[in-house]
Design a protein around this motif. Structure first.
Motif, mmCIF file in Angstrom:
data_model
loop_
_atom_site.group_PDB
_atom_site.id
_atom_site.type_symbol
_atom_site.label_atom_id
_atom_site.label_comp_id
_atom_site.label_asym_id
_atom_site.label_seq_id
_atom_site.Cartn_x
_atom_site.Cartn_y
_atom_site.Cartn_z
ATOM 1 N N GLU A 29 36.357 36.234 36.600
ATOM 2 C CA GLU A 29 36.435 37.850 36.812
ATOM 3 C C GLU A 29 35.335 37.834 37.858
ATOM 4 O O GLU A 29 34.963 38.801 38.792
ATOM 5 N N TRP A 93 42.980 36.368 42.871
ATOM 6 C CA TRP A 93 43.407 37.383 42.056
ATOM 7 C C TRP A 93 43.610 38.952 42.558
ATOM 8 O O TRP A 93 43.027 39.181 43.606
ATOM 9 N N ALA A 94 44.721 39.567 42.280
ATOM 10 C CA ALA A 94 45.190 40.842 42.803
ATOM 11 C C ALA A 94 43.795 41.728 42.955
ATOM 12 O O ALA A 94 43.598 42.479 43.880
ATOM 13 N N ARG A 95 43.126 41.815 41.884
ATOM 14 C CA ARG A 95 41.927 42.832 41.824
ATOM 15 C C ARG A 95 41.109 42.502 42.897
ATOM 16 O O ARG A 95 40.432 43.468 43.541
ATOM 17 N N PHE A 96 40.898 41.381 43.333
ATOM 18 C CA PHE A 96 39.845 40.848 44.382
ATOM 19 C C PHE A 96 40.652 41.366 45.781
ATOM 20 O O PHE A 96 40.075 41.667 46.892
ATOM 21 N N LEU A 98 42.925 43.703 46.565
ATOM 22 C CA LEU A 98 42.713 45.116 46.228
ATOM 23 C C LEU A 98 41.511 45.396 46.866
ATOM 24 O O LEU A 98 41.424 46.431 47.555
ATOM 25 N N ALA A 99 40.445 44.978 46.147
ATOM 26 C CA ALA A 99 39.033 45.541 46.570
ATOM 27 C C ALA A 99 38.689 44.971 47.811
ATOM 28 O O ALA A 99 38.018 46.015 48.610
#
Ligand code: ZN
Ligand code: ZN
Ligand code: ZN
Length: 348
Positions: A29, A93-96, A98-99
């Motif tokens: 993460e 990772w998608a979260r990164f 998107l950020a």
């Protein structure tokens, strides 16, 4: 990057990062990201506690370690400020992602593989040597299997034996060890189960791992006792198809032509509908990577490309067959890296 109109390349987890830097990011993460602006030097943004694992290569990149209270996404965004086209690693990772998209609202994002895949697809002499060493060691296992008893054991037992042998022969990691028997082999990626192998079964073993960073992948077929005429005929057609696929793998040919060379043989033998997948996939640091041997891929073979040729015949409710070798395209024609016997091995 210039050819693709890419202003900045962002590489996180996945094989692109170790391919270019020698450093493999832990899937965490906490963000690790190699920032490669087209017009300036590369920076590896890495969590402070991971920094000791980075082998410094100042001629390739400099290291920017971030602390627990820092915002690594803001750091990356600052490094690529003004970039209009950003290529981001396919495994990020998608979260990164998107950020990053929120932090760079004016940038267009595309997959880094547009830039990295054509580079990674062409293997140099050391990479081919590594693929060859990995191929030779799974060949050794395939040859041993010919002398092993199958009847009375479960798929899971043979699967476990394969995994152990893959490590024994020098791989650092097992990637897969498919053992599919009797009607189960009609499912190309069958999960080994508790089915007990019996006389009259055909057994499909498709296995590979990673050795010194490069992958092996081989499929060989075994028949428990004499196979019936239907199996023999289908296997004979499969061997011709696989050979045709390999021989067509000439520099300058298209990948779709290689797929067609193998497929046409099976269509001609009446097994066209039973060959339900592409003929093969590129192989390197990943077990499946570009280029793919599939209809519609008009990419041409280049010397140094490494890929599998693995046609199959799958007859639901009855049996399944596949034969797979890794091949390298060379100026002198296709070079097979696997050399274990390709006949249908009769086992006990
Ligand atoms: Zn597969
Ligand atoms: Zn395979
Ligand atoms: Zn394969």
């Amino acid at each position: 990057m210039q050819e693709e109109g890419v202003d900045a390349l962002l590489l996180s987890v996945g094989p692109d990062l170790p391919y270019f830097t020698g450093y493999e990011a832990m899937p965490l993460e906490r963000l690790t990201m190699l920032v490669v602006p087209r017009e300036s030097d590369a920076v590896l943004v890495v969590p402070r506690l991971e920094a000791p694992r980075v082998e410094e290569r100042p001629e390739v990149f400099c290291v920017d370690a971030w602390d627990e209270v820092d915002d690594p996404v803001a750091r990356v965004a600052a490094l690529v400020d003004g970039a209009r086209s950003v290529a981001v690693g396919d495994h990020t990772w998608a979260r990164f992602v998107l950020a990053m998209q929120s932090a760079l609202p004016r940038a267009q994002f595309c997959a880094a593989s547009h830039v990295t895949a054509p580079l990674r697809a062409v293997k140099d002499a050391d990479e081919i040597e590594a693929l060859y060493a990995a191929a030779r060691s799974v060949d050794e296992i395939a040859i041993e299997m010919r002398e092993r008893p199958f009847a009375g054991r479960t798929e899971r037992e043979v699967h476990r034996e394969l995994m152990e042998r893959i490590l024994d022969v020098g791989h650092e990691r097992v990637n897969f060890a498919i053992v599919a028997t009797g009607p189960n082999a009609a499912s190309p990626h069958h999960d080994p189960a508790d089915r007990v192998i019996a006389k009259g079964d055909v057994v499909l073993c498709d296995f590979g791992g990673t050795m010194h960073g490069y992958c092996s992948d081989i499929t060989r077929m075994f028949a428990v006792g004499e196979p019936d005429a239907e199996v023999r005929d289908a296997y004979a057609a499969l061997r011709v198809a696989q050979e045709a696929g390999v021989q067509s793998a000439q520099v300058g040919a298209t990948y779709e032509a290689v797929d067609a060379a193998a497929r046409d043989v099976l269509v001609g033998a009446g097994f066209g509908d039973a060959f339900v997948h592409r003929t093969g996939h590129g192989i390197g640091m990943e077990a499946h990577e570009d280029p793919y041997v599939v209809a519609g891929n008009t990419t041409e073979l280049v010397a140094g490309h490494a890929f599998s040729i693995e046609p199959g015949v799958y007859l639901p409710g009855r049996f399944g067959l596949r034969l797979e070798d890794i091949v390298v395209a060379t100026a002198d024609g296709p070079r097979r890296l696997n050399d274990a016997p390709r006949d249908l091995a009769i086992v006990a």
